[in-house]
Design a protein around this motif. Structure first.
Motif, PDB file in Angstrom:
ATOM      1  N   UNK A 294       0.833  -1.200   0.000  1.00  0.00           N
ATOM      2  CA  UNK A 294       0.000   0.000   0.000  1.00  0.00           C
ATOM      3  C   UNK A 294       0.869   1.253   0.000  1.00  0.00           C
ATOM      4  N   UNK A 295       1.955   1.206   0.774  1.00  0.00           N
ATOM      5  CA  UNK A 295       2.860   2.368   0.836  1.00  0.00           C
ATOM      6  C   UNK A 295       3.476   2.624  -0.543  1.00  0.00           C
ATOM      7  N   UNK A 296       3.927   1.539  -1.190  1.00  0.00           N
ATOM      8  CA  UNK A 296       4.542   1.693  -2.513  1.00  0.00           C
ATOM      9  C   UNK A 296       3.535   2.199  -3.547  1.00  0.00           C
ATOM     10  N   UNK A 297       2.297   1.733  -3.412  1.00  0.00           N
ATOM     11  CA  UNK A 297       1.250   2.218  -4.323  1.00  0.00           C
ATOM     12  C   UNK A 297       1.002   3.709  -4.099  1.00  0.00           C
ATOM     13  N   UNK A 298       1.022   4.111  -2.833  1.00  0.00           N
ATOM     14  CA  UNK A 298       0.885   5.534  -2.516  1.00  0.00           C
ATOM     15  C   UNK A 298       2.007   6.347  -3.129  1.00  0.00           C
ATOM     16  N   UNK A 299       3.241   5.818  -3.062  1.00  0.00           N
ATOM     17  CA  UNK A 299       4.383   6.514  -3.665  1.00  0.00           C
ATOM     18  C   UNK A 299       4.207   6.630  -5.181  1.00  0.00           C
ATOM     19  N   UNK A 300       3.700   5.541  -5.799  1.00  0.00           N
ATOM     20  CA  UNK A 300       3.483   5.566  -7.242  1.00  0.00           C
ATOM     21  C   UNK A 300       2.472   6.645  -7.608  1.00  0.00           C
ATOM     22  N   UNK A 301       1.377   6.738  -6.845  1.00  0.00           N
ATOM     23  CA  UNK A 301       0.373   7.765  -7.103  1.00  0.00           C
ATOM     24  C   UNK A 301       0.954   9.160  -6.921  1.00  0.00           C
ATOM     25  N   UNK A 302       1.792   9.313  -5.875  1.00  0.00           N
ATOM     26  CA  UNK A 302       2.407  10.613  -5.605  1.00  0.00           C
ATOM     27  C   UNK A 302       3.305  11.035  -6.760  1.00  0.00           C
ATOM     28  N   UNK A 303       4.068  10.057  -7.309  1.00  0.00           N
ATOM     29  CA  UNK A 303       4.957  10.370  -8.433  1.00  0.00           C
ATOM     30  C   UNK A 303       4.175  10.785  -9.667  1.00  0.00           C
ATOM     31  N   UNK A 304       2.946  10.280  -9.768  1.00  0.00           N
ATOM     32  CA  UNK A 304       2.086  10.649 -10.892  1.00  0.00           C
ATOM     33  C   UNK A 304       1.278  11.914 -10.584  1.00  0.00           C
ATOM     34  N   UNK A 305       1.558  12.520  -9.422  1.00  0.00           N
ATOM     35  CA  UNK A 305       0.888  13.740  -8.951  1.00  0.00           C
ATOM     36  C   UNK A 305      -0.613  13.530  -8.756  1.00  0.00           C
ATOM     37  N   UNK A 306      -0.996  12.291  -8.456  1.00  0.00           N
ATOM     38  CA  UNK A 306      -2.375  12.000  -8.075  1.00  0.00           C
ATOM     39  C   UNK A 306      -2.460  12.131  -6.556  1.00  0.00           C
ATOM     40  N   UNK A 307      -2.340  13.372  -6.102  1.00  0.00           N
ATOM     41  CA  UNK A 307      -2.114  13.630  -4.684  1.00  0.00           C
ATOM     42  C   UNK A 307      -3.289  13.203  -3.797  1.00  0.00           C
ATOM     43  N   UNK A 308      -4.516  13.455  -4.245  1.00  0.00           N
ATOM     44  CA  UNK A 308      -5.663  13.154  -3.402  1.00  0.00           C
ATOM     45  C   UNK A 308      -5.737  11.661  -3.085  1.00  0.00           C
ATOM     46  N   UNK A 309      -5.552  10.802  -4.131  1.00  0.00           N
ATOM     47  CA  UNK A 309      -5.577   9.355  -3.916  1.00  0.00           C
ATOM     48  C   UNK A 309      -4.417   8.908  -3.033  1.00  0.00           C
ATOM     49  N   UNK A 310      -3.232   9.476  -3.291  1.00  0.00           N
ATOM     50  CA  UNK A 310      -2.049   9.101  -2.503  1.00  0.00           C
ATOM     51  C   UNK A 310      -2.223   9.482  -1.037  1.00  0.00           C
ATOM     52  N   UNK A 311      -2.783  10.663  -0.803  1.00  0.00           N
ATOM     53  CA  UNK A 311      -2.996  11.122   0.579  1.00  0.00           C
ATOM     54  C   UNK A 311      -3.907  10.156   1.327  1.00  0.00           C
ATOM     55  N   UNK A 312      -4.980   9.709   0.676  1.00  0.00           N
ATOM     56  CA  UNK A 312      -5.903   8.763   1.322  1.00  0.00           C
ATOM     57  C   UNK A 312      -5.207   7.440   1.643  1.00  0.00           C
ATOM     58  N   UNK A 313      -4.341   6.974   0.728  1.00  0.00           N
ATOM     59  CA  UNK A 313      -3.590   5.736   0.981  1.00  0.00           C
ATOM     60  C   UNK A 313      -2.697   5.895   2.206  1.00  0.00           C
ATOM     61  N   UNK A 314      -1.942   6.985   2.244  1.00  0.00           N
ATOM     62  CA  UNK A 314      -1.007   7.187   3.357  1.00  0.00           C
ATOM     63  C   UNK A 314      -1.741   7.385   4.682  1.00  0.00           C
ATOM     64  N   UNK A 315      -2.865   8.107   4.643  1.00  0.00           N
ATOM     65  CA  UNK A 315      -3.640   8.266   5.871  1.00  0.00           C
ATOM     66  C   UNK A 315      -4.130   6.914   6.401  1.00  0.00           C
ATOM     67  N   UNK A 316      -4.486   6.008   5.472  1.00  0.00           N
ATOM     68  CA  UNK A 316      -5.003   4.702   5.898  1.00  0.00           C
ATOM     69  C   UNK A 316      -3.923   3.837   6.552  1.00  0.00           C
ATOM     70  N   UNK A 317      -2.641   4.190   6.313  1.00  0.00           N
ATOM     71  CA  UNK A 317      -1.535   3.409   6.877  1.00  0.00           C
ATOM     72  C   UNK A 317      -1.129   3.851   8.269  1.00  0.00           C
ATOM     73  N   UNK A 318      -1.736   4.943   8.746  1.00  0.00           N
ATOM     74  CA  UNK A 318      -1.420   5.399  10.106  1.00  0.00           C
ATOM     75  C   UNK A 318       0.035   5.761  10.262  1.00  0.00           C
ATOM     76  N   UNK A 319       0.708   5.137  11.245  1.00  0.00           N
ATOM     77  CA  UNK A 319       2.103   5.470  11.547  1.00  0.00           C
ATOM     78  C   UNK A 319       3.105   4.574  10.828  1.00  0.00           C
ATOM     79  N   UNK A 320       2.640   3.710   9.929  1.00  0.00           N
ATOM     80  CA  UNK A 320       3.561   2.826   9.220  1.00  0.00           C
ATOM     81  C   UNK A 320       4.553   3.640   8.396  1.00  0.00           C
ATOM     82  N   UNK A 321       5.818   3.408   8.651  1.00  0.00           N
ATOM     83  CA  UNK A 321       6.895   4.029   7.855  1.00  0.00           C
ATOM     84  C   UNK A 321       6.699   5.541   7.698  1.00  0.00           C
ATOM     85  N   UNK A 322       6.192   6.176   8.770  1.00  0.00           N
ATOM     86  CA  UNK A 322       5.971   7.625   8.769  1.00  0.00           C
ATOM     87  C   UNK A 322       4.980   8.053   7.687  1.00  0.00           C
TER      88      UNK A 322
END
Length: 515
Positions: A294-322
């Motif tokens: 999930x973290x790597x998928x969030x990074x992929x979305x971020x690199x594609x500047x799909x920020x809203x989707x990436x933000x939701x992914x990272x929020x769902x991970x809580x404190x995992x890997x910051x």
């Protein structure tokens, strides 16, 4: 081109001009002419109260005594002379009875103006609290008590909005910890906007996640009980076969599924991989692998500047890997991207605008006054605030006045960085007052500035084009070095000006690079 309708004082027309002539000019609003005739009256009769009344009206930029209501007249020398020579009855009772700025209230008045300035430029809760703290020290002065309540309320509203915004970002997370934080956030501002409805939605999201987890655990337990039952009732003759099946179920099949999940991960099919690892429960490090994918998928979305989707992914991970801090970083990047997009759209609109068009730059509306060399001169359509030319009554020029500091610091800071980068530094000539020869001071370099008398004549086709709903400052000095010139609400320019410590409308101007 100079405006031929501009009113200028008349000099040397005679020594014995009477009140009738002065009052005629006053009624017509020709203040400069009226002022000269009132002064001629005082040359003949130095204690004439009507002449002092006329000068007081001119000083405050009004035509009738009733218009003095609400203005600071007590500290005026003309008012003091009016009272001294028995002319108090010339001022309407309702004007005399209003509490104005007395000398002993000067400190309170200055605090009042400071608080107003902070309140009018406030962007955050702390700004409103600062203004409220000042109003709290002068609650018995003017409407400070009301403004204290207004600032306190606005600070509370601003804080609630910040809580609301943060909770709204967390409410769509699939992480229980963040959902609980969202629920608590909405609960803390219950009754504000649609916080209660969003709290219910966040609670439903949390309940759905917990129910899904409960069903998952129940299904796993049921499966294990079934496996145990099969083993227990098996007859000795098929023990070896069952053992083989169990081995396949417990070891071989999960191992193959794990390997398949790893292949998906290595092929960067992170969502499919995460689902495959999730289906394995606590087999090996499957839980860790779910979070990793999930973290790597969030990074992929971020690199594609799909920020809203990436933000939701990272929020769902809580404190995992910051991941939570990563979500905040992306939220800032998203805001910067939006700022850039807005700024680019505004600059493009400004680039295509013609002189006289109305445009939006930042949060304000402006009129295009000139275009040259890839730059556009814009002037605010109306006053953006109401404040003194200088914080205190003293001899001061444009270079050293507090209004210049406010424009080039506080007001400039109200624009986003992309817009700030487009506002050019302009070298300003500050010419003397053409009627009274009061020095305009040194040349200055400014990002944001006020029009001079010359600008106000050159850039407007006629008197009426300068008119807005109120008076506004020019950077040109007035009759004295402690006065500044102003434009009246009918567009007339008054070069005698008003006290620099008086409050007046502020119309900022700036050159914007559109290349």
């Amino acid at each position: 081109m100079a405006d031929e309708n501009e009113k200028k004082p008349i000099f040397g027309v005679g020594a014995n001009l009477h009140l009738g002539r002065a009052e005629m000019y006053l009624e017509k609003g020709e203040f400069a002419n009226a002022k000269e005739y009132y002064e001629k009256v005082l040359e003949v009769d130095p204690s004439n109260p009507q002449a002092f009344l006329g000068l007081l009206l001119i000083e405050k930029g009004v035509k009738t005594p009733i218009e003095l209501k609400g203005r600071d007249i007590v500290t005026s020398e003309n008012y003091q002379n009016l009272v001294r020579f028995g002319g108090t009855n010339l001022i309407p009772e309702e004007v005399r009875n209003i509490e104005l700025v007395k000398p002993e209230d000067k400190e309170k008045h200055n605090k009042y103006l400071d608080a107003l300035k902070i309140m009018n430029s406030a962007r955050q809760a702390n700004d409103y609290k600062r203004a409220a703290d000042i109003f709290a020290t002068i609650k018995d002065y003017k409407d400070s008590s009301k403004l204290f309540n207004d600032c306190t309320k606005q600070a509370s509203e601003t804080e609630k909005f910040a809580v609301y915004k943060e909770a709204k970002m967390k409410m769509n997370s699939s992480n229980e910890e963040l959902l609980i934080a969202a629920i608590n956030g909405f609960d803390s501002i219950s009754g504000w906007s649609d916080a209660d409805a969003l709290k219910l939605q966040a609670q439903k999201n949390l309940d759905a996640i917990r129910e899904a987890r409960k069903n998952e655990v129940s299904l796993l337990a049921k499966q294990k009980r079934k496996e145990i039952t099969i083993i227990c009732i098996a007859i000795p003759a098929v023990i070896a076969i069952i053992a083989g099946i169990v081995c396949g179920i417990l070891y071989i099949k999960p191992q193959m599924a794990y390997k398949k999940a790893e292949e998906l991960k290595n092929n960067m099919q992170f969502i499919a991989a995460a689902e495959s690892f999730r289906a394995l429960g606590d087999y090996k490090d499957s839980v860790e692998q779910v979070n990793y994918c999930k973290f790597q998928y969030g990074q992929m979305l971020a690199n594609e500047e799909k920020y809203e989707e990436a933000i939701n992914i990272f929020y769902s991970l809580g404190n995992y890997n910051d991941a939570y801090n990563r979500a905040l970083e992306l939220a800032n990047l998203k805001a910067v991207k939006e700022e850039n997009n807005t700024a680019n759209a505004q600059v493009e609109s400004l680039k295509n605008a013609s002189v006289g068009d109305t445009v939006t730059v930042g949060d304000y509306t402006w009129t295009v006054m000139a275009k040259e060399d890839g730059k556009v001169l814009i002037l605010s359509n109306t006053d953006v605030t109401y404040m003194p030319y200088n914080d205190s009554f003293q001899t001061v020029d444009w270079e050293n006045c507090s209004l210049r500091t406010w424009l080039n610091n506080d007001f400039y800071a109200s624009f986003t960085t992309p817009i700030q980068n487009r506002i050019t530094t302009t070298t300003l000539e500050n010419p003397d007052n053409i009627t009274y020869a009061t020095s305009g001071g040194n040349s200055t370099e400014d990002k944001i500035f006020l029009f001079s008398y010359k600008d106000a004549v050159d850039y407007f086709d006629n008197v009426g084009a300068r008119a807005i709903d109120g008076w506004w400052w020019l950077r040109t000095p007035g009759e004295f070095a402690s006065f500044a010139a102003r434009v009246a609400n009918d567009g007339q320019i008054y070069l005698d000006g008003d006290y620099v410590s008086a409050a007046c409308g502020v119309r900022p101007a700036m050159w914007v690079d559109v290349k």
